[in-house]
Scaffold this active site. Structure first.
Site, PDB file in Angstrom:
ATOM      1  N   TYR A 199      -2.657  -1.418  10.125  1.00  0.00           N
ATOM      2  CA  TYR A 199      -2.555  -1.534   8.667  1.00  0.00           C
ATOM      3  C   TYR A 199      -1.223  -0.964   8.182  1.00  0.00           C
ATOM      4  O   TYR A 199      -0.506  -1.594   7.391  1.00  0.00           O
ATOM      5  CB  TYR A 199      -3.720  -0.792   8.027  1.00  0.00           C
ATOM      6  CG  TYR A 199      -3.854  -0.993   6.533  1.00  0.00           C
ATOM      7  CD1 TYR A 199      -4.623  -2.033   6.023  1.00  0.00           C
ATOM      8  CD2 TYR A 199      -3.225  -0.139   5.635  1.00  0.00           C
ATOM      9  CE1 TYR A 199      -4.758  -2.218   4.649  1.00  0.00           C
ATOM     10  CE2 TYR A 199      -3.347  -0.313   4.267  1.00  0.00           C
ATOM     11  CZ  TYR A 199      -4.123  -1.348   3.785  1.00  0.00           C
ATOM     12  OH  TYR A 199      -4.246  -1.523   2.419  1.00  0.00           O
TER      13      TYR A 199
ATOM     14  N   SER B  65       0.845  -1.189   0.000  1.00  0.00           N
ATOM     15  CA  SER B  65       0.000   0.000   0.000  1.00  0.00           C
ATOM     16  C   SER B  65       0.882   1.242   0.000  1.00  0.00           C
ATOM     17  O   SER B  65       2.068   1.195   0.360  1.00  0.00           O
ATOM     18  CB  SER B  65      -0.875   0.002   1.255  1.00  0.00           C
ATOM     19  OG  SER B  65      -1.501   1.245   1.460  1.00  0.00           O
TER      20      SER B  65
END
Length: 253
Positions: free
Chosen positions: A157, A143
């Site tokens: 995350y 990401s």
């Protein structure tokens, strides 16, 4: 590519979003694609779509957070096809309670188990086969949050995605001598179903300006198309209209 031209790809989290788009793009390039995920119905829909378009795909129901099941999935692919040329580690999650003020240990553990451990389990599962082949590629879907720390994705995350970047580089350091290579793909905001888990779901107008799943599918196919002598270590990709630059509180989920 093998002598008979067959290339076999395993795509985790292949039932929707980036995984689905990656599987479709690979199949369009002639890969035999195995998609895995937790929902049989979603996988079946992807397989039917690919096969209906003239590609070759099949499905395996799998929770990547289970190391034993990940190994069984890899073994099943090898038993059926004789090889694994590409692993796309796309399975990943986030949770609504993601900030320091409301995060729960259960959520943290769940993210670590899927987003980090699941990536390792699948890499480890394909490694003996790829070493034997002296050829193989892995694409780890991380990401934008794997490179840039921001508030929106939350600490769990962001931490797991940073760890995936480190894991990818570590793999290349050790396995380059075996002809193996890995790429950490780090997309900014992508309009996928995971956006529904955000505390504030972006509007349709905002999502239209984001990267789309097919953009990442094309990127995955490009990385996979490179010759074995080429290792694309990282790809950092974002929407042109990058909300992380424009609105500080927002970042990729």
């Amino acid at each position: 590519m093998t002598r008979n031209g067959k290339r076999v790809a395993w795509v985790t989290g292949g039932g929707s979003g980036i995984g689905e788009a990656g599987a479709e793009a690979l199949a369009a390039d002639g890969w035999t694609v195995v998609v895995s995920g937790r929902r049989q119905s979603a996988l079946d829909a992807v397989v039917a779509k690919i096969n209906g378009a003239g590609g070759t795909a099949e499905a395996i129901v799998l929770d990547v957070s289970n190391a034993t099941e990940a190994q069984k999935a890899a073994d099943r692919i090898v038993a059926r096809h004789g090889r694994i040329d590409l692993l796309v580690n796309n399975a990943g999650i986030n949770v609504p309670k993601r900030s320091w003020k409301d995060m729960e240990l259960e959520g943290w553990d769940k993210l670590v188990q899927v987003n980090l451990n699941g990536v390792l389990y699948c890499m480890r599962a394909v490694l003996p086969t790829m070493r034997k082949q002296q050829d193989g590629a892995i694409i780890n879907v991380s990401s934008w949050a794997g490179r840039h720390v921001s508030k929106m994705p939350g600490p769990a995350y962001t931490t797991t995605k940073h760890a995936v970047l480190a894991l990818t580089h570590s793999f290349n350091m050790d396995e380059c001598v075996n002809g193996l290579r890995a790429c950490c793909l780090m997309p900014g905001e992508v309009a996928t179903p995971i956006l529904k888990l955000r505390p504030v779901v972006p509007s349709e107008e905002e999502q239209a300006r984001m990267l789309q799943s097919e953009d990442l599918g094309r990127t995955i196919a490009f990385i996979a198309s490179m010759p074995a002598r080429v290792c694309i270590n990282e790809v950092l990709i974002s929407p042109t209209h990058n909300r992380g630059f424009i609105q500080t509180p927002h970042s990729r989920d």
